[in-house]
Design a protein around this motif. Structure first.
Motif, mmCIF file in Angstrom:
data_model
loop_
_atom_site.group_PDB
_atom_site.id
_atom_site.type_symbol
_atom_site.label_atom_id
_atom_site.label_comp_id
_atom_site.label_asym_id
_atom_site.label_seq_id
_atom_site.Cartn_x
_atom_site.Cartn_y
_atom_site.Cartn_z
ATOM 1 N N PRO A 90 4.800 15.047 -0.637
ATOM 2 C CA PRO A 90 4.273 14.165 0.415
ATOM 3 C C PRO A 90 3.914 14.914 1.698
ATOM 4 C CG PRO A 90 6.229 13.198 -0.569
ATOM 5 C CD PRO A 90 6.103 14.566 -1.146
ATOM 6 N N ARG A 91 4.640 16.001 1.994
ATOM 7 C CA ARG A 91 4.344 16.705 3.258
ATOM 8 C C ARG A 91 2.950 17.320 3.249
ATOM 9 N NH1 ARG A 91 4.329 21.751 1.611
ATOM 10 N NH2 ARG A 91 5.607 22.083 -0.242
ATOM 11 N N GLY B 45 1.530 -5.128 12.913
ATOM 12 C CA GLY B 45 2.859 -5.182 12.299
ATOM 13 C C GLY B 45 2.865 -4.520 10.927
ATOM 14 N N THR B 46 1.930 -4.927 10.073
ATOM 15 C CA THR B 46 1.871 -4.360 8.721
ATOM 16 C C THR B 46 1.587 -2.863 8.785
ATOM 17 O OG1 THR B 46 0.738 -6.419 8.197
ATOM 18 C CG2 THR B 46 0.883 -4.814 6.429
ATOM 19 N N MET C 119 5.668 3.651 8.906
ATOM 20 C CA MET C 119 7.075 4.048 8.858
ATOM 21 C C MET C 119 7.457 4.504 7.448
ATOM 22 S SD MET C 119 8.150 3.919 11.744
ATOM 23 C CE MET C 119 8.719 3.148 13.210
ATOM 24 N N SER C 120 7.078 3.678 6.444
ATOM 25 C CA SER C 120 7.462 4.020 5.057
ATOM 26 C C SER C 120 6.880 5.377 4.674
ATOM 27 C CB SER C 120 6.932 2.998 4.059
ATOM 28 O OG SER C 120 7.153 1.714 4.501
ATOM 29 N N LEU C 121 5.627 5.597 5.018
ATOM 30 C CA LEU C 121 5.001 6.848 4.601
ATOM 31 C C LEU C 121 5.599 8.040 5.341
ATOM 32 C CD1 LEU C 121 1.237 5.809 4.239
ATOM 33 C CD2 LEU C 121 2.909 6.223 2.435
ATOM 34 N N ARG C 122 5.812 7.864 6.636
ATOM 35 C CA ARG C 122 6.341 8.988 7.422
ATOM 36 C C ARG C 122 7.758 9.353 6.985
ATOM 37 N NH1 ARG C 122 6.718 9.248 13.060
ATOM 38 N NH2 ARG C 122 5.789 11.297 13.242
ATOM 39 N N ASN C 123 8.516 8.327 6.594
ATOM 40 C CA ASN C 123 9.875 8.600 6.107
ATOM 41 C C ASN C 123 9.851 9.540 4.917
ATOM 42 O OD1 ASN C 123 11.231 7.180 7.967
ATOM 43 N ND2 ASN C 123 11.373 5.281 6.755
ATOM 44 N N GLN C 124 8.772 9.492 4.156
ATOM 45 C CA GLN C 124 8.669 10.368 2.988
ATOM 46 C C GLN C 124 7.972 11.686 3.321
ATOM 47 O OE1 GLN C 124 10.142 9.487 0.090
ATOM 48 N NE2 GLN C 124 10.817 7.695 1.254
ATOM 49 N N GLY C 125 7.539 11.824 4.576
ATOM 50 C CA GLY C 125 6.937 13.101 4.970
ATOM 51 C C GLY C 125 5.419 13.100 5.044
ATOM 52 N N PHE D 160 0.815 -1.214 0.000
ATOM 53 C CA PHE D 160 0.000 0.000 0.000
ATOM 54 C C PHE D 160 0.852 1.269 0.000
ATOM 55 C CE2 PHE D 160 -1.883 3.455 2.404
ATOM 56 C CZ PHE D 160 -2.969 3.742 1.600
ATOM 57 N N ALA D 161 1.830 1.343 0.924
ATOM 58 C CA ALA D 161 2.630 2.572 1.057
ATOM 59 C C ALA D 161 3.378 2.866 -0.246
ATOM 60 C CB ALA D 161 3.608 2.422 2.216
ATOM 61 N N GLN D 162 3.964 1.820 -0.831
ATOM 62 C CA GLN D 162 4.728 2.013 -2.068
ATOM 63 C C GLN D 162 3.833 2.538 -3.188
ATOM 64 O OE1 GLN D 162 5.409 -0.307 0.130
ATOM 65 N NE2 GLN D 162 7.485 0.401 0.525
ATOM 66 N N LYS D 163 2.645 1.939 -3.277
ATOM 67 C CA LYS D 163 1.734 2.354 -4.351
ATOM 68 C C LYS D 163 1.330 3.821 -4.171
ATOM 69 C CE LYS D 163 -0.421 -2.122 -5.259
ATOM 70 N NZ LYS D 163 -1.596 -2.934 -4.918
#
Ligand code: C2E
Ligand code: CA
Ligand code: CA
Length: 554
Positions: free
Chosen positions: A391-392, A408-409, A415-421, A376-379
């Motif tokens: 993204p911010r 977990g998921t 994490m992935s999304l927040r890393n990108q803002g 999901f996050a990647q898409k």
């Protein structure tokens, strides 16, 4: 070929039998004929009174006797064979009619069994009840404990049901974890079926103890009868109709939250029809792009400044009009189309939001079903890149129900999304079951106070202990808050006293479509500078405008 030599080929056997029968009959006739003259001769010869009997006739007589014995033995063989074949046929029929695991009837046999019982009940002036039983979340039991445990539970369940049923009742396993039984009862006394069903719930509530594990189960039940509650026959219902109605009642029980039972009512049929219409409407609507994003303003409570919009899905159905997501989102989730639907909306919303001033955020709602997709996050990030949307400026809203599915998921997605803002809000806070532990451990950026609590501020006291508690919780955890459902000035003032908050609600206006937002932002001078030329809605040229916009960006 095999069939030519098959000993049991009925045609060959019958042919043989006709020949054997013919031979035996001919032998008897000949015995009567030859016996008449040979026997006296033979007797006389034995008594020493006559000459030797004619040898040919004696031989014929002996042959006749042999043939008769052969015929008799063949006859006995034949009766044995017939009995055997009948048993085999019965066995084959039984196997074709029963479920191999639980040994109750199977789906195919249940229709005939129901029709049969219905006819018998009708002769006695009795009613019949058809009952559909479906285990709740049985798939999870199979997944967690394995199929052999699942099978053992099904067998035990079947025994428990059987133990509650009268002798004449017929029980079937319709497939998977779905069972049905049909039984007679004195018409006008449907409460006896209610009693039985309640006993059944009690019996199933007992844990299923297997050698390795103990499993707890619940089930849902749908009931249908061929008689009205007053004991009269309304519209005659055949077995197939009863099954269909019980199925609808079961579906209703599932919808109402499982672990319960319902008798069929006519309204369920129209509900289901409506649902089916929505379902096919969603499929059509997706292809025709009838789903559109609407936007609700999000405002800084203290200053009243517009800070962003929450995207809310709407369905512009040519047949049904403008439909709320509360109706179509759950159905889209159920039929596996929520991803596709949401992707269409998000893509459109990103195009729309690119026109807004760079300071304005876009919030989107994400269904728990979507979060099951590990990609999901990647898409989502890919979509942001494609739309050239920072993204911010994006915020996603997830509800508490997302958290108990697979923390977990969800965590790695966050994490992935927040890393990108990208920012992440916990929506409808207080209506689900998130624990403080989860709030502390999951990296949320914001809590949204559900509008059901905010609306309490409308009361004359202007107080809501829950809102106050959530606000102080947010402060304690250092999480910013948004209050949703701000409908009037009273609520607004009550919230203002609580400090820094974001707010949204009908007080600031109803959600509006992209054109409405564009007009609002143009008036406020908050369209993205480079896009003022896009201020006037130009319908299908939106795409071209975006292309121009993209090339204009650094
Ligand atoms: P939500 O996220 O809680 O969205 C807010 C809902 O409250 C919206 O209803 C909005 O129109 C309504 N609302 C806003 N202000 C007020 C107010 O002052 N008073 C009252 N009584 N209601 C107010 P809507 O648009 O019908 O959305 C219902 C729910 O559907 C949303 O609840 C959200 O959970 C879901 N939803 C909406 N759009 C999407 C989407 O694109 N994807 C997914 N998965 N869910 C969506
Ligand atoms: Ca929301
Ligand atoms: Ca909400």
């Amino acid at each position: 070929m095999l069939t030519d030599h098959e000993p049991d080929n009925p045609l060959q056997a019958a042919e043989r039998d006709i020949i054997a029968l013919g031979i035996a009959a001919a032998a008897i006739i000949m015995l009567v004929g030859t016996g008449g003259s040979v026997l006296p001769q033979a007797m006389e010869a034995v008594l020493g009174e006559g000459g030797k009997p004619n040898a040919i006739l004696v031989n014929a007589l002996l042959l006749n006797i042999a043939l008769i014995i052969f015929g008799w033995r063949r006859y006995r063989e034949l009766t044995r064979e017939i009995a055997e074949r009948r048993r085999a046929e019965e066995r084959a029929q039984m196997l074709a009619a029963t479920d191999p695991l639980t040994h109750c009837l199977n789906r195919r046999a249940m229709l005939a069994a129901t029709e049969d019982l219905r006819a018998r009940a009708a002769m006695r002036g009795e009613a019949i009840a058809y009952c559909m039983v479906d285990l709740d979340n049985f798939k999870q039991i199979n997944d967690i404990h394995g199929h052999s445990s699942g099978d053992a539970v099904l067998v035990m369940l079947c025994e428990r049901i059987r133990a509650q049923l009268p002798r004449e009742a017929r029980l079937a396993r319709l497939g998977g974890d779905e069972f049905a039984f049909v039984m007679t009862y004195p018409s006008g006394h449907a409460e006896r079926i209610d009693d039985l069903v309640i006993r059944l719930f009690e019996s199933v509530a007992e844990p299923f103890r297997l050698p390795e594990v103990t499993i707890e189960l619940t089930m849902s039940i749908g009931l249908a009868t061929d008689h009205d509650t007053d004991g009269t026959i309304g519209v005659e219902a055949d077995a197939a109709t009863l099954m269909h109605r019980a199925d609808m009642a079961l579906y209703h029980a599932k919808k109402q939250g499982r672990n319960r039972y319902f008798w069929f009512e006519a309204s369920m049929e129209s509900e289901l029809k409506f649902r089916n219409e929505i379902e096919s409407g969603i499929r059509r609507g997706l292809a025709r792009r009838e789903f559109v994003p609407f936007y609700e303003q999000q405002v800084d409570l203290q200053t009243g400044a517009l800070v962003g919009f929450e995207m809310l899905a709407r369905w512009r159905s040519p047949q049904l009009g403008l439909i709320s997501p509360d109706i179509f989102v759950p159905i889209a989730e159920e039929i596996g189309l929520i991803n596709e639907l949401s992707e269409q909306l998000i893509e459109q919303a990103l195009v729309d939001a690119c026109e807004w001033h760079d300071s304005l955020t876009l919030s989107i709602n994400i269904s728990p079903v979507q979060l099951r997709d590990p990609w999901f996050a990647q898409k989502l990030l890919k979509k942001l890149v494609a739309a050239n949307f920072p993204p911010r400026r994006l915020e996603i809203e997830i509800t508490e129900s997302c958290l108990h599915e697979n923390v977990g998921t969800v965590r790695s997605m966050m994490m992935s999304l927040r890393n990108q803002g990208v920012q992440i809000s916990l929506d409808d806070f207080g209506t689900g079951y998130s624990s403080l532990e989860q709030l502390r451990n999951l990296p949320f950026d914001r809590i949204k106070i559900d509008r059901s609590f905010v609306s309490e501020l409308k009361q004359p006291t202007n107080r809501s202990r829950i809102v106050e508690a959530i606000v102080s919780l947010g402060r304690g955890l250092d999480l910013p808050l948004t209050a949703e459902g701000v409908e009037d000035e009273e609520i607004l003032n009550a919230l203002k006293a609580m400090g820094k908050l974001k707010a949204q609600g009908y007080f600031y206006g109803q959600p509006e479509d992209a054109n409405g937002v564009r007009a609002r932002l143009k008036a406020a001078g908050k369209l993205s500078g480079k896009r003022d030329d896009a201020a006037e809605p130009q319908g299908s040229e939106d795409g071209d405008m975006l292309a121009r916009y993209r090339t204009a960006r650094p």
